[in-house]
Structure formats: structure tokens, C-alpha cells
Design a protein around this motif. Structure first.
Motif, mmCIF file in Angstrom:
data_model
loop_
_atom_site.group_PDB
_atom_site.id
_atom_site.type_symbol
_atom_site.label_atom_id
_atom_site.label_comp_id
_atom_site.label_asym_id
_atom_site.label_seq_id
_atom_site.Cartn_x
_atom_site.Cartn_y
_atom_site.Cartn_z
ATOM 1 N N GLY A 160 -13.607 10.388 15.577
ATOM 2 C CA GLY A 160 -12.977 11.073 14.405
ATOM 3 C C GLY A 160 -11.600 11.392 14.734
ATOM 4 N N ALA A 161 -11.456 12.063 16.012
ATOM 5 C CA ALA A 161 -10.014 12.259 16.379
ATOM 6 C C ALA A 161 -9.132 11.191 16.598
ATOM 7 C CB ALA A 161 -10.077 13.459 17.279
ATOM 8 N N LEU A 162 -9.793 10.217 17.028
ATOM 9 C CA LEU A 162 -8.914 8.832 17.775
ATOM 10 C C LEU A 162 -8.623 8.216 16.376
ATOM 11 C CD1 LEU A 162 -8.293 6.902 19.666
ATOM 12 C CD2 LEU A 162 -10.493 5.670 19.403
ATOM 13 N N VAL A 163 -9.509 8.246 15.581
ATOM 14 C CA VAL A 163 -9.172 7.547 14.207
ATOM 15 C C VAL A 163 -8.089 8.102 13.342
ATOM 16 C CG1 VAL A 163 -10.132 6.504 11.921
ATOM 17 C CG2 VAL A 163 -11.393 6.202 13.881
ATOM 18 N N PHE A 164 -8.199 9.348 13.265
ATOM 19 C CA PHE A 164 -7.343 10.463 12.358
ATOM 20 C C PHE A 164 -5.976 10.194 13.096
ATOM 21 C CE2 PHE A 164 -5.035 14.354 12.085
ATOM 22 C CZ PHE A 164 -5.148 14.380 10.551
ATOM 23 N N LYS A 165 -5.929 10.278 14.580
ATOM 24 C CA LYS A 165 -4.759 10.301 15.073
ATOM 25 C C LYS A 165 -3.784 8.821 15.047
ATOM 26 C CE LYS A 165 -1.433 12.600 17.466
ATOM 27 N NZ LYS A 165 -1.101 13.588 16.846
ATOM 28 N N ALA A 166 -4.627 7.847 14.868
ATOM 29 C CA ALA A 166 -4.172 6.467 14.830
ATOM 30 C C ALA A 166 -3.911 6.158 13.433
ATOM 31 C CB ALA A 166 -5.332 5.576 15.362
ATOM 32 N N ALA A 167 -4.420 6.681 12.385
ATOM 33 C CA ALA A 167 -4.243 6.769 11.122
ATOM 34 C C ALA A 167 -2.858 7.472 10.488
ATOM 35 C CB ALA A 167 -5.430 7.221 10.289
ATOM 36 N N SER A 168 -2.527 8.469 11.525
ATOM 37 C CA SER A 168 -1.159 9.046 11.281
ATOM 38 C C SER A 168 -0.043 8.108 11.254
ATOM 39 C CB SER A 168 -0.769 10.096 12.262
ATOM 40 O OG SER A 168 -0.954 9.544 13.400
ATOM 41 N N LEU A 169 -0.287 6.877 12.091
ATOM 42 C CA LEU A 169 0.973 5.749 11.979
ATOM 43 C C LEU A 169 0.839 5.374 10.459
ATOM 44 C CD1 LEU A 169 0.235 4.455 15.232
ATOM 45 C CD2 LEU A 169 2.188 5.599 14.797
ATOM 46 N N PRO A 171 0.818 1.762 8.354
ATOM 47 C CA PRO A 171 0.548 0.230 8.540
ATOM 48 C C PRO A 171 1.343 -0.739 9.265
ATOM 49 C CG PRO A 171 0.014 0.869 6.270
ATOM 50 C CD PRO A 171 0.812 2.128 6.839
ATOM 51 N N GLU A 172 2.686 -0.614 9.087
ATOM 52 C CA GLU A 172 3.748 -1.333 9.674
ATOM 53 C C GLU A 172 3.842 -0.827 11.029
ATOM 54 O OE1 GLU A 172 7.306 -1.265 7.604
ATOM 55 O OE2 GLU A 172 6.616 -2.199 5.915
ATOM 56 N N ASP A 173 3.811 0.576 11.314
ATOM 57 C CA ASP A 173 4.031 0.800 12.660
ATOM 58 C C ASP A 173 2.789 0.511 13.698
ATOM 59 O OD1 ASP A 173 6.537 1.937 12.404
ATOM 60 O OD2 ASP A 173 5.825 3.884 11.786
ATOM 61 N N TYR A 174 1.408 0.853 12.884
ATOM 62 C CA TYR A 174 0.267 0.526 13.556
ATOM 63 C C TYR A 174 0.250 -0.796 14.084
ATOM 64 C CZ TYR A 174 -4.833 -0.093 14.431
ATOM 65 O OH TYR A 174 -5.824 -0.249 14.804
ATOM 66 N N TRP A 175 0.725 -1.791 13.190
ATOM 67 C CA TRP A 175 0.501 -3.242 13.276
ATOM 68 C C TRP A 175 1.473 -3.853 14.461
ATOM 69 C CZ3 TRP A 175 -3.009 -6.739 12.766
ATOM 70 C CH2 TRP A 175 -2.695 -8.008 12.761
ATOM 71 N N ARG A 176 2.689 -3.021 14.472
ATOM 72 C CA ARG A 176 3.719 -3.329 15.355
ATOM 73 C C ARG A 176 3.285 -2.889 16.805
ATOM 74 N NH1 ARG A 176 7.287 0.015 17.793
ATOM 75 N NH2 ARG A 176 6.534 1.775 15.996
ATOM 76 N N ILE A 177 2.186 -1.698 17.045
ATOM 77 C CA ILE A 177 2.168 -1.160 18.289
ATOM 78 C C ILE A 177 0.925 -2.056 18.893
ATOM 79 C CG2 ILE A 177 0.934 0.590 19.443
ATOM 80 C CD1 ILE A 177 2.427 2.655 17.560
ATOM 81 N N VAL A 178 0.058 -2.616 18.068
ATOM 82 C CA VAL A 178 -1.282 -3.105 18.378
ATOM 83 C C VAL A 178 -1.020 -4.547 18.616
ATOM 84 C CG1 VAL A 178 -3.003 -1.346 17.439
ATOM 85 C CG2 VAL A 178 -2.352 -3.556 15.999
ATOM 86 N N THR A 179 0.031 -5.208 17.974
ATOM 87 C CA THR A 179 0.380 -6.463 18.258
ATOM 88 C C THR A 179 1.533 -6.883 19.203
ATOM 89 O OG1 THR A 179 1.654 -6.556 16.054
ATOM 90 C CG2 THR A 179 -0.530 -7.193 16.068
ATOM 91 N N SER A 180 2.064 -5.863 19.939
ATOM 92 C CA SER A 180 3.281 -6.035 20.646
ATOM 93 C C SER A 180 2.758 -6.870 21.895
ATOM 94 C CB SER A 180 3.492 -4.691 21.253
ATOM 95 O OG SER A 180 2.565 -4.154 22.159
ATOM 96 N N ALA A 181 3.793 -7.684 22.269
ATOM 97 C CA ALA A 181 3.503 -8.560 23.581
ATOM 98 C C ALA A 181 2.585 -8.086 24.655
ATOM 99 C CB ALA A 181 4.999 -9.094 23.817
ATOM 100 N N ARG A 182 3.070 -6.634 25.067
ATOM 101 C CA ARG A 182 2.455 -6.161 25.885
ATOM 102 C C ARG A 182 1.071 -5.671 25.743
ATOM 103 N NH1 ARG A 182 4.938 -0.936 29.722
ATOM 104 N NH2 ARG A 182 3.196 -0.931 31.170
ATOM 105 N N ALA A 183 0.741 -5.267 24.373
ATOM 106 C CA ALA A 183 -0.537 -4.973 24.069
ATOM 107 C C ALA A 183 -1.512 -6.132 24.247
ATOM 108 C CB ALA A 183 -0.826 -4.412 22.654
ATOM 109 N N LEU A 184 -1.041 -7.446 23.363
ATOM 110 C CA LEU A 184 -1.733 -8.648 23.438
ATOM 111 C C LEU A 184 -2.071 -9.300 24.873
ATOM 112 C CD1 LEU A 184 0.241 -10.444 20.524
ATOM 113 C CD2 LEU A 184 -2.107 -9.339 20.489
ATOM 114 N N ALA A 185 -1.168 -9.212 25.696
ATOM 115 C CA ALA A 185 -1.250 -9.352 26.981
ATOM 116 C C ALA A 185 -2.427 -8.666 27.567
ATOM 117 C CB ALA A 185 0.049 -9.353 27.723
#
Length: 273
Positions: free
Chosen positions: A30-39, A41-55
Motif C-alpha cells: 500500500g505504501a508503494l502504491v500510494f507513493k507511486a500515485a503521488s506522481l 499520470p504524465e510524470d509516472y508514464w515518463r519515468i516508467v517508459t524512459s529509455a533506461r527503465a525500458l532497458a
């Protein structure tokens, strides 16, 4: 007459279970989801789809899949040898299967790096064939295979021990070959256990950290796993980004468990028929 129960009643048992699940499982998730939800939608998508993350996703998933495929074959063969044959050192090998459970993963990583280095016991032999393990994706696969092997062996082994020999004897009496007996008699009975062990081994490989960081080299875009990338974001005090990256692996784990449970249910229904 009411039957006497040796263990505590349903109320106490359920209360202890719910308390454990809430504190140990639900609260961190729950703490993990809550912290991730603080971002947003655009910031969340930018982080999880960055080139380094995808690699990092690619390196982690492909390495885990390769390690799990290797363990599926080798683990089944090892479990088969331990159950069906008596040979010198059998008890020692059986005990060593559980070594990755007891050995700290950091120690395992250091040991694997030493053994597979270019001047190590196995590394020098592989180097003569131009095969490099340390600081390559192959090293990640080796570390994952080492830490996840017991899940397949210990899941399949008791099922092999409980197989009725009469089934194989009946197939032999009907003239079936050894390959057909294994494929049509033994393998269907082992399928639920193999699915369970494979899913556990794959999940263990996805979440491995300590054994990998010593042998992988941790090069961004090449040998950097997702768990390490999340850890790097934590060291940078970027907690939302770390939670976002970790949430992707959490979602993947839930999907994998759902698919595995579905396949296991189908395999059990097929075996029952």
C-alpha cells in the motif's frame, strides 16, 4: 458432541493471519502504491517508459526467462536423479540444493564473480573459448539460475516421490517406450508442480538483487536490472520515481501469478480427467 480442536479456533487463527497479512504484505504494498500515485499520470508514464527503465525491464525479464528455462530442464533432471537413483554423495547433493536458501545473496554474488572471473576456476576455461560471464548479461543469468534452482527441485521432488510405480509398469506392459511413458504418463502428472516451481523460480529471478549486482557490472542500458535502478533512485532520494519503477515489477508479478494459477488450474483439471 462438539469436536475438540487442538489448534486455536477460527477466530484467533483468522485474526493472527489477517494481522500478519496487513502488517507484512498489505502495508508495504500500500505504501508503494500510494507513493507511486503521488506522481501525476504524465510524470509516472515518463519515468516508467524512459529509455533506461525500458532497458532495465528488458535485461531483467530476458535474463529471468533464460535462467528459468535452464532451471526447468536442469532442475527436473536433478530432481529425477535424486528420487530415482542411489549413488555415492546423493545425500550431500540433496543437501546442497538448499544452499541458495541459506547463503546470503551478496556472498553468492561474490563467490560467483570469483569463480567465473577470467582468472577463476570456470572463468579461465570459458575465457579460452572467448566466453565472458562476469559483467555481462550471461553473468546475470548465472546468478539468477543459482538463486532460483531450489524452487523447481523442491517443488517437483515430492511429486516424483509420490508417483505410483504401477502406472509406469502398466504402460511398459502395453509396450510403450520410455520416452512415451515419460511424455504421456509422468509429465502430465508433474505439470502442476512444474508450473508452480517455474513461476516461483521466475519470480525469484525477477526480484534478485544481491547476487546480481556483484557479477553484472551494472552498466546502464546493458547490465542494469530493474531492482538496481529502483535502488539508485532511492539513493538519489527520488522516492516517487523509485516507487514508480517498483510498481511496474509489482504489476508484472501479479500478472504472472494470475496466469500461473490459471494454467495450474487447467493442468489439475486435465490430470483429474
Amino acid at each position: 458432541m462438539r469436536q475438540r480442536r487442538i489448534l486455536p479456533g477460527f477466530g484467533l487463527s483468522m485474526g493472527i493471519t489477517l494481522c500478519y497479512v496487513a502488517v507484512i504484505v498489505a502495508l508495504p504494498i500500500g505504501a508503494l502504491v500510494f507513493k507511486a500515485a503521488s506522481l501525476g499520470p504524465e510524470d509516472y508514464w515518463r519515468i516508467v517508459t524512459s529509455a533506461r527503465a525500458l532497458a532495465s525491464y528488458r535485461v531483467t525479464v530476458l535474463s529471468a526467462a533464460a535462467a528459468t528455462a535452464f532451471n526447468l530442464v536442469f532442475g527436473l533432471a536433478l530432481a529425477w536423479a535424486l528420487v530415482r537413483y542411489q549413488f555415492p554423495g546423493r545425500r550431500l547433493i540433496d543437501a546442497m540444493v538448499d544452499l541458495p536458501f541459506a547463503l546470503p545473496t551478496a556472498v553468492a554474488g561474490i563467490a560467483l564473480t570469483t569463480v567465473f572471473a577470467s582468472n577463476g576456476w570456470f572463468g579461465s576455461f570459458l575465457a579460452s573459448m572467448n566466453i565472458k560471464v562476469v559483467y555481462t548479461p550471461l553473468g546475470i543469468m548465472v546468478a539468477m539460475a543459482f538463486t532460483s534452482l531450489p524452487f523447481i527441485v523442491r517443488t517437483v521432488q515430492p511429486v516424483l516421490e509420490d508417483l505410483d510405480p504401477a502406472l509406469e509398469e502398466a504402460a511398459q506392459s502395453l509396450g510403450s517406450s520410455d520416452l512415451n511413458i515419460f511424455r504421456r504418463v509422468i509429465l502430465p502428472l508433474l505439470t502442476p508442480a512444474l508450473l508452480a516451481g517455474t513461476s516461483l523460480a521466475f519470480a525469484r529471478s525477477l526480484g534478485e538483487f544481491g547476487a546480481i549486482i556483484f557479477i553484472a557490472g551494472n552498466q546502464p542500458m546493458e547490465t542494469e536490472i530493474t531492482a538496481l535502478l529502483a535502488f539508485i533512485r532511492l539513493e538519489e532520494y527520488d522516492y516517487p520515481a523509485a516507487a514508480a519503477i517498483a510498481s511496474v515489477m509489482l504489476f508484472a508479478a501479479f500478472v504472472m501469478l494470475a496466469v500461473t494459477n490459471y494454467l495450474q488450474a487447467r493442468a489439475l483439471r486435465y490430470t483429474a480427467r
